[in-house]
Design a protein around this motif. Structure first.
Motif, PDB file in Angstrom:
ATOM      1  N   THR A  98      -6.403 -33.793  33.447  1.00 15.60           N
ATOM      2  CA  THR A  98      -7.449 -34.807  33.345  1.00 15.60           C
ATOM      3  C   THR A  98      -7.212 -35.660  32.106  1.00 15.60           C
ATOM      4  N   LEU A  99      -7.152 -36.968  32.276  1.00 16.64           N
ATOM      5  CA  LEU A  99      -6.940 -37.855  31.138  1.00 16.64           C
ATOM      6  C   LEU A  99      -8.216 -37.938  30.298  1.00 16.64           C
ATOM      7  N   LYS A 100      -8.031 -37.861  28.982  1.00 13.39           N
ATOM      8  CA  LYS A 100      -9.152 -37.919  28.041  1.00 13.39           C
ATOM      9  C   LYS A 100      -8.762 -38.765  26.831  1.00 13.39           C
ATOM     10  N   ALA A 101      -9.765 -39.422  26.242  1.00 11.64           N
ATOM     11  CA  ALA A 101      -9.513 -40.192  25.024  1.00 11.64           C
ATOM     12  C   ALA A 101      -9.133 -39.282  23.871  1.00 11.64           C
ATOM     13  N   ALA A 102      -9.753 -38.098  23.825  1.00 15.81           N
ATOM     14  CA  ALA A 102      -9.481 -37.147  22.749  1.00 15.81           C
ATOM     15  C   ALA A 102      -9.541 -35.733  23.330  1.00 15.81           C
ATOM     16  N   PRO A 103      -8.395 -35.161  23.714  1.00 15.76           N
ATOM     17  CA  PRO A 103      -8.405 -33.809  24.283  1.00 15.76           C
ATOM     18  C   PRO A 103      -8.894 -32.777  23.279  1.00 15.76           C
ATOM     19  N   THR A 104      -9.539 -31.722  23.822  1.00 15.70           N
ATOM     20  CA  THR A 104     -10.032 -30.624  22.987  1.00 15.70           C
ATOM     21  C   THR A 104      -9.163 -29.399  23.263  1.00 15.70           C
ATOM     22  N   THR A 105      -9.772 -28.242  23.237  1.00 17.05           N
ATOM     23  CA  THR A 105      -9.017 -27.027  23.554  1.00 17.05           C
ATOM     24  C   THR A 105      -8.893 -26.809  25.055  1.00 17.05           C
ATOM     25  N   VAL A 106      -9.627 -27.563  25.853  1.00 14.73           N
ATOM     26  CA  VAL A 106      -9.706 -27.324  27.290  1.00 14.73           C
ATOM     27  C   VAL A 106      -8.339 -27.499  27.946  1.00 14.73           C
ATOM     28  N   ALA A 107      -7.942 -26.512  28.738  1.00 19.88           N
ATOM     29  CA  ALA A 107      -6.659 -26.563  29.439  1.00 19.88           C
ATOM     30  C   ALA A 107      -6.633 -27.726  30.421  1.00 19.88           C
ATOM     31  N   GLN A 109      -6.383 -30.987  29.776  1.00 17.71           N
ATOM     32  CA  GLN A 109      -6.729 -32.303  29.264  1.00 17.71           C
ATOM     33  C   GLN A 109      -5.487 -32.971  28.661  1.00 17.71           C
ATOM     34  N   VAL A 110      -5.317 -34.268  28.939  1.00 18.02           N
ATOM     35  CA  VAL A 110      -4.157 -35.027  28.462  1.00 18.02           C
ATOM     36  C   VAL A 110      -4.656 -36.292  27.776  1.00 18.02           C
TER      37      VAL A 110
END
Length: 259
Positions: A98-107, A109-110
């Motif tokens: 899943t594209l994100k502006a700011a990835p967190t620890t969540v597997a 996320q890009v």
């Protein structure tokens, strides 16, 4: 690898089989017999001095066959026409990115990059589990279990099944969002290996241990074909003598009838 001393003149030959002594198995000390360990699947049984190769997954030895054709890996391409938008989804097999502006620890996320090429690079890092965990992609993202990725060009992600074979053609490739597009809905081009390329000769019988194991095989030596155990496809002397001619490095095995 391990070098195996060749019996010197005047020394008694060591029995390696019920029929042949070492002096009858090896025609000469050139090339010098050398061994290397390889994996063997549970429940596999092989006689001593069997001509062997690797199975399609390269996970276990198997009897080598005359009719051999290498398999090919399924592949696909994902093209980024832009950098992407938040919550755009890219699915490869059972893994969702899943594209994100700011990835967190969540597997999965890009990070969305400033350009298509940068977002593509972040996705490649996430798929391969390479540098960038926690910044380019979610820090708990594991490497993809079935595929690896590379940059084919700026903004283009090349995706390849890790194992050759037709099974890779079943890996689904889908996306949502206006800035990404897969060429196909699955990977394509995977072809199963036919047979097994000869790479060596077992040094001893492989017995059924009900568990995977590692065994030594000869990767070099000058062998008498009559002393070896062959798949039925090697049904003539000429086929046996040619068995190792296209073998991969470091195999260096000669097959010659004894004079």
């Amino acid at each position: 690898m391990t070098s195996i001393p060749f019996a010197q003149p005047g020394m008694a030959g060591r029995d390696l089989s019920d029929t042949f002594t070492s002096a009858e198995i090896f025609n000469s000390a050139i090339p010098h017999p050398v061994t290397e360990d390889f994996p063997v699947a549970a429940d596999l049984v092989l006689p001593a001095l069997s001509v062997v190769g690797l199975n399609a997954a390269a996970s276990s030895l198997a009897m080598a066959t005359r009719n051999f054709a290498p398999g090919s890996k399924a592949s696909g391409r994902l093209v980024f026409s832009g950098s992407g938008a938040a919550d755009d989804i890219i699915t490869i097999g059972a893994t969702v990115y899943t594209l994100k502006a700011a990835p967190t620890t969540v597997a999965g996320q890009v990070k969305i990059g400033a350009t298509a090429a940068e977002t593509a690079s972040n996705l490649i890092a996430a798929i391969n589990g390479s540098v960038g965990a926690g910044t380019a992609y979610g820090s708990l993202t594991p490497p993809h279990p079935d595929v690896s990725a590379q940059s084919d060009a700026a903004g283009i992600v090349g995706i390849f099944a890790k194992v050759a074979g037709a099974a890779g053609n079943a890996v689904a490739t889908t996306e949502t969002g206006s800035a990404t597009a897969f060429a196909n809905t699955t990977l394509v081009g995977g072809v199963d290996q036919i047979g097994a390329q000869a790479i060596g000769v077992t040094t001893a019988p492989v017995v059924d241990t009900d568990a995977a194991q590692r065994v030594a095989i000869y990767r070099a030596g000058n062998f008498n074909p009559d002393a070896l155990n062959w798949d039925a496809s090697f049904d003539t002397d000429s086929k046996r003598e040619a068995a190792f001619r296209d073998a991969p490095t470091p195999t260096n095995i000669l097959i010659r009838k004894r004079l």
